[in-house]
Design an enzyme around this catalytic site. Structure first.
Site, PDB file in Angstrom:
ATOM      1  N   HIS A  46      -2.024   8.811   1.438  1.00  0.00           N
ATOM      2  CA  HIS A  46      -1.508   7.960   2.506  1.00  0.00           C
ATOM      3  C   HIS A  46      -2.492   7.965   3.670  1.00  0.00           C
ATOM      4  CE1 HIS A  46       3.050   7.946   1.365  1.00  0.00           C
ATOM      5  NE2 HIS A  46       2.270   7.740   0.317  1.00  0.00           N
ATOM      6  N   GLU A  48      -2.105   8.594   6.836  1.00  0.00           N
ATOM      7  CA  GLU A  48      -2.007   9.759   7.720  1.00  0.00           C
ATOM      8  C   GLU A  48      -2.710  10.971   7.127  1.00  0.00           C
ATOM      9  OE1 GLU A  48       2.172   7.777   8.019  1.00  0.00           O
ATOM     10  OE2 GLU A  48       0.518   7.860   6.585  1.00  0.00           O
ATOM     11  N   CYS A  76       6.238   8.817   6.545  1.00  0.00           N
ATOM     12  CA  CYS A  76       7.212   9.222   5.533  1.00  0.00           C
ATOM     13  C   CYS A  76       7.417  10.737   5.628  1.00  0.00           C
ATOM     14  CB  CYS A  76       6.724   8.824   4.144  1.00  0.00           C
ATOM     15  SG  CYS A  76       5.304   9.786   3.559  1.00  0.00           S
TER      16      CYS A  76
END
Length: 148
Positions: A46, A48, A76
């Site tokens: 992801h 991040e 998330c």
């Protein structure tokens, strides 16, 4: 957030869900990332996570105290956990994620008082632009499936 949006557009060009993230320390970008789970064949790829890894390498520390993370989509659960473990001081995100968001859209991990680190969260920065990028991506994907 503008740099995170630029990274998100780069992800989109690669066929990835358009999410981008940057880590800022002392006013300078020290980490960049965008979604790449398809290309990397990695469910943890992801935006991040990529930005945190880049920043940790740049700063030579797996802890990132005093750093801020700017991301185009509400983190998330997986990313929220990584953010908390990295000791990020503040997260600024754009669009809410009503399906997997961990800052109140589905759950709020950042509000758990029992955790040993607490991160300041600011949501809704350039939210419309971030949401428009995501909704356009998924609309185009649906249209391609209908044409097939």
């Amino acid at each position: 957030m503008r740099e995170a949006l630029s990274l998100a557009r780069g992800a989109e060009c690669l066929g990835e869900v358009p999410v981008g993230a940057v880590v800022v320390c002392d006013g300078k970008i020290v980490g960049r990332g965008f979604n790449s789970p398809i290309g990397a064949v990695d469910p943890s790829a992801h935006a991040e996570i990529a930005a945190l890894r880049d920043a940790a390498g740049h700063l030579e520390n797996y802890r990132l105290p005093g750093c801020e993370l700017f991301v185009t989509l509400e983190p998330c659960v997986m990313c929220a956990g990584a953010i908390l473990h990295a000791r990020i001081a503040r997260v600024v995100y754009g669009a809410r994620d009503l399906k997997t968001g961990a800052h109140g859209s589905v759950v709020d991990l950042f509000a758990l008082e029992r955790l040993n680190h607490h991160t300041e969260i600011v949501g809704g920065v350039l939210a419309e632009e971030c949401a428009r990028l995501l909704s356009g991506f998924f609309a185009a994907r649906r249209a391609r499936k209908e044409d097939a």
